[in-house]
Design an enzyme around this catalytic site. Structure first.
Site, PDB file in Angstrom:
ATOM      1  N   ARG A   1     -10.626  34.197  14.838  1.00  0.00           N
ATOM      2  CA  ARG A   1     -10.904  35.399  15.637  1.00  0.00           C
ATOM      3  C   ARG A   1     -10.089  36.593  15.161  1.00  0.00           C
ATOM      4  O   ARG A   1     -10.521  37.750  15.278  1.00  0.00           O
ATOM      5  CB  ARG A   1     -10.640  35.094  17.117  1.00  0.00           C
ATOM      6  CG  ARG A   1     -11.732  34.165  17.712  1.00  0.00           C
ATOM      7  CD  ARG A   1     -11.212  33.415  18.925  1.00  0.00           C
ATOM      8  NE  ARG A   1     -12.240  32.673  19.645  1.00  0.00           N
ATOM      9  CZ  ARG A   1     -12.687  31.447  19.320  1.00  0.00           C
ATOM     10  NH1 ARG A   1     -12.206  30.817  18.255  1.00  0.00           N
ATOM     11  NH2 ARG A   1     -13.609  30.838  20.063  1.00  0.00           N
TER      12      ARG A   1
ATOM     13  N   GLY B   1     -17.781  24.989  11.853  1.00  0.00           N
ATOM     14  CA  GLY B   1     -18.718  25.299  12.931  1.00  0.00           C
ATOM     15  C   GLY B   1     -18.360  26.591  13.650  1.00  0.00           C
ATOM     16  O   GLY B   1     -19.245  27.369  14.031  1.00  0.00           O
TER      17      GLY B   1
ATOM     18  N   GLN C   1     -17.681  28.153  21.538  1.00  0.00           N
ATOM     19  CA  GLN C   1     -18.352  28.777  20.401  1.00  0.00           C
ATOM     20  C   GLN C   1     -19.600  29.520  20.863  1.00  0.00           C
ATOM     21  O   GLN C   1     -19.880  30.622  20.385  1.00  0.00           O
ATOM     22  CB  GLN C   1     -18.707  27.714  19.355  1.00  0.00           C
ATOM     23  CG  GLN C   1     -17.460  27.143  18.688  1.00  0.00           C
ATOM     24  CD  GLN C   1     -17.764  26.089  17.646  1.00  0.00           C
ATOM     25  OE1 GLN C   1     -18.908  25.666  17.484  1.00  0.00           O
ATOM     26  NE2 GLN C   1     -16.734  25.645  16.946  1.00  0.00           N
TER      27      GLN C   1
ATOM     28  N   ASP D   1     -11.047  18.669  21.178  1.00  0.00           N
ATOM     29  CA  ASP D   1     -10.760  18.335  19.777  1.00  0.00           C
ATOM     30  C   ASP D   1      -9.704  17.238  19.635  1.00  0.00           C
ATOM     31  O   ASP D   1      -9.403  16.805  18.522  1.00  0.00           O
ATOM     32  CB  ASP D   1     -10.279  19.587  19.030  1.00  0.00           C
ATOM     33  CG  ASP D   1     -11.404  20.591  18.841  1.00  0.00           C
ATOM     34  OD1 ASP D   1     -12.584  20.185  18.895  1.00  0.00           O
ATOM     35  OD2 ASP D   1     -11.105  21.780  18.651  1.00  0.00           O
TER      36      ASP D   1
ATOM     37  N   ARG E   1      -9.994  15.403  11.770  1.00  0.00           N
ATOM     38  CA  ARG E   1      -9.209  14.909  12.917  1.00  0.00           C
ATOM     39  C   ARG E   1      -9.227  13.382  12.987  1.00  0.00           C
ATOM     40  O   ARG E   1      -8.278  12.767  13.468  1.00  0.00           O
ATOM     41  CB  ARG E   1      -9.729  15.526  14.212  1.00  0.00           C
ATOM     42  CG  ARG E   1      -9.635  17.061  14.187  1.00  0.00           C
ATOM     43  CD  ARG E   1      -9.612  17.681  15.554  1.00  0.00           C
ATOM     44  NE  ARG E   1      -9.837  19.113  15.466  1.00  0.00           N
ATOM     45  CZ  ARG E   1      -8.924  20.022  15.126  1.00  0.00           C
ATOM     46  NH1 ARG E   1      -7.691  19.650  14.850  1.00  0.00           N
ATOM     47  NH2 ARG E   1      -9.229  21.304  15.066  1.00  0.00           N
TER      48      ARG E   1
HETATM   49  C1  S3P Z   1     -13.849  26.133  19.027  1.00  0.00           C
HETATM   50  C2  S3P Z   1     -14.547  25.599  20.080  1.00  0.00           C
HETATM   51  C3  S3P Z   1     -14.808  24.155  20.228  1.00  0.00           C
HETATM   52  C4  S3P Z   1     -13.933  23.322  19.325  1.00  0.00           C
HETATM   53  C5  S3P Z   1     -13.838  23.873  17.931  1.00  0.00           C
HETATM   54  C6  S3P Z   1     -13.277  25.280  17.957  1.00  0.00           C
HETATM   55  C7  S3P Z   1     -13.642  27.587  18.963  1.00  0.00           C
HETATM   56  O1  S3P Z   1     -16.155  23.898  19.899  1.00  0.00           O
HETATM   57  O2  S3P Z   1     -14.407  21.993  19.262  1.00  0.00           O
HETATM   58  O3  S3P Z   1     -13.003  23.074  17.124  1.00  0.00           O
HETATM   59  O4  S3P Z   1     -12.790  28.056  18.191  1.00  0.00           O
HETATM   60  O5  S3P Z   1     -14.318  28.309  19.714  1.00  0.00           O
HETATM   61  P1  S3P Z   1     -17.330  23.966  21.003  1.00  0.00           P
HETATM   62  O6  S3P Z   1     -17.443  25.343  21.477  1.00  0.00           O
HETATM   63  O7  S3P Z   1     -18.564  23.535  20.248  1.00  0.00           O
HETATM   64  O8  S3P Z   1     -16.928  22.980  22.052  1.00  0.00           O
END
Ligand code: S3P
Length: 438
Positions: free
Chosen positions: A30, A98, A173, A319, A391
């Site tokens: 971010r 992701g 996310q 996580d 992980r």
């Molecule tokens: C994250 C949100 C989580 C987490 C990922 C990082 C983020 O995912 O598992 O490692 O930085 O917003 P989800 O929003 O899919 O739960």
């Protein structure tokens, strides 16, 4: 990443020392995104120099943002304003990340250029409809494969409109993606979460001077504003600290201090769950750094007991379950997790891959559609496959502290996505770990 980086971890040992784990991955992503969209120069300290956050950094460089570093965790971002990004020459390759893909989908949906987002095999299997569907409601045009996966082709549109969206999954996310798209939308964009998820985007937007509205479980913002550069001190990642919290808890005679750990209340489920299992974790020197709570943690070994993990803690520890499953395998009695079907769509299917690995170590671990049941007891040595999931690799490395034979873990290269230097840091505290490339 076709080679097989293998961890070989000798059984036993204790964890001792005073360490600082690398910077928070979510906050590092971010900082690059908002720093790039701000007016002015943003200085970041404690930036995570792992592959995921670096993928985000490279993506913004490819869109014309001048970024210096990282050097020793320091990054300087010369922001271009919300409308200053340029079309990249090539698809943006987001590797295993992701967070990069889902947040960028929102941030790029309202730009005046076409852009394609791609990733590695794991990222190319992960569900993207959770972001492309609500973005389409805002007027975005994004193509996925028929399965709803990457590559994402984002086409320019005349404008986005604000929506009021009830999220079907508790996902930071998705929430962040929609808020970032909302910066470019007409009117207000609101999201309602089914359960609280990490709120780094909201905190950092406010730090950059952008108002984020809050009404119960709803978060909203009004599009069309601007961001003002602000300096960021990234705390250590509690998700990386988690491996050491578990390792020191399960290895008798351990005592470890972890410094400057991010203690955001939307991320502290691992501490709550471990404490419920009987862990000895002392939190001290609590302070606030750049809008995020931070503390030092001291963990000593303790006899853990199996528990039913409270459902409300699941998004707050999402996580940390690979590490928590190892704690459960070393606890007395049964641990039951439910309400965690999201674990099946992380970097790997973490329920199945952890169950397979634990079973290879002689642990009774029974997967369910939305969780797992683990009988605590003793662990044997053995060979486990991390399926390229960082992980999972680190969780099984810690399991060796309580195994009665060597644990060999395959496909560990992606540990670099979130925790560069893991092997050296873990070895410095007493884990008998080596890595070899095949
Ligand atoms: C994250 C949100 C989580 C987490 C990922 C990082 C983020 O995912 O598992 O490692 O930085 O917003 P989800 O929003 O899919 O739960």
């Amino acid at each position: 990443m076709s080679s097989n980086l293998r961890f070989e971890v000798r059984p036993g040992g204790v964890l001792r020392g005073d360490i600082r784990v690398p910077g928070d991955k979510s906050i590092s992503h971010r900082s690059i995104m908002l720093g790039s969209l701000a007016w002015g120069t943003t200085q970041v300290e404690g930036f995570l120099e792992g592959d995921d956050a670096l993928a985000t950094l490279r993506a913004f460089r490819a869109m014309g943002v001048e970024i210096e570093g990282p050097a020793d965790g320091k990054v300087t971002i010369h922001g271009v304003g919300t409308h200053g990004l340029q079309a990249p020459d090539e698809p943006l390759d987001l590797g295993n990340s992701g967070t990069s893909m889902r947040l960028l989908a929102g941030l790029l949906a309202g730009q005046g250029f076409e852009v394609t987002l791609i990733g590695d095999d794991s990222l190319s299997r992960r569900p993207m409809k959770r972001v492309t569907e609500p973005l389409a409601l805002m007027g975005a045009e994004i193509n996925t494969t028929p399965k709803g996966t990457a590559p994402l082709v984002i086409r320019p549109v005349d404008g986005l409109r604000g929506i009021d969206y009830e999220m079907p999954v508790a996902s930071a996310q998705v929430k962040s993606c929609l808020l970032l798209a909302g910066l470019y939308a007409d009117g207000e964009t609101w999201v309602t979460e089914p359960a609280p998820t990490r709120d780094h985007t909201e905190r950092m937007l406010r730090g950059f001077g952008y108002e984020v509205m809050e009404e119960g479980p709803r978060r909203g913002l009004r599009g069309g504003g601007s961001l003002t550069a602000c300096d960021i001190d990234v705390p250590s990642d509690i998700s990386s600290a988690a491996f050491f919290l578990v390792g020191a808890s399960i290895a008798e005679g351990s005592e470890l201090t972890l410094r400057h750990v991010g203690m955001n209340p939307t991320r502290d489920g691992v501490i709550n769950i471990l404490r419920r299992m009987g862990a000895d974790i002392v939190v001290s020197n609590e302070r606030e750094v750049g809008g995020e709570p931070v503390a030092d943690l001291r963990v000593r070994s303790a006899r853990l007991k199996g528990i039913r993990i409270p459902k409300d803690q699941v998004p707050l520890a999402i996580d940390e379950f690979p590490a928590l499953f190892v704690a459960a395998a070393c606890a007395e009695g049964e641990t039951v997790l439910t309400g965690a079907e999201e674990l099946r769509v992380k970097e790997s299917d973490r329920i199945q891959v952890m169950a397979d690995g634990l079973q290879a170590l002689g642990v009774q671990a029974d997967p369910t559609p939305d969780g797992i049941v683990i009988q605590g007891g003793s662990l044997s040595g053995g060979r486990v496959d991390s399926h390229g999931d960082h992980r999972i690799a680190m969780a099984f490395a810690m399991a060796a502290l309580r195994a009665d034979g060597e644990i060999v873990i395959d496909d560990c290269a992606n540990v670099n996505t979130s925790f560069p230097g893991f092997v050296a840091l873990a070895a410095s505290t007493g884990l008998q770990i080596g890595a070899s490339d095949e």
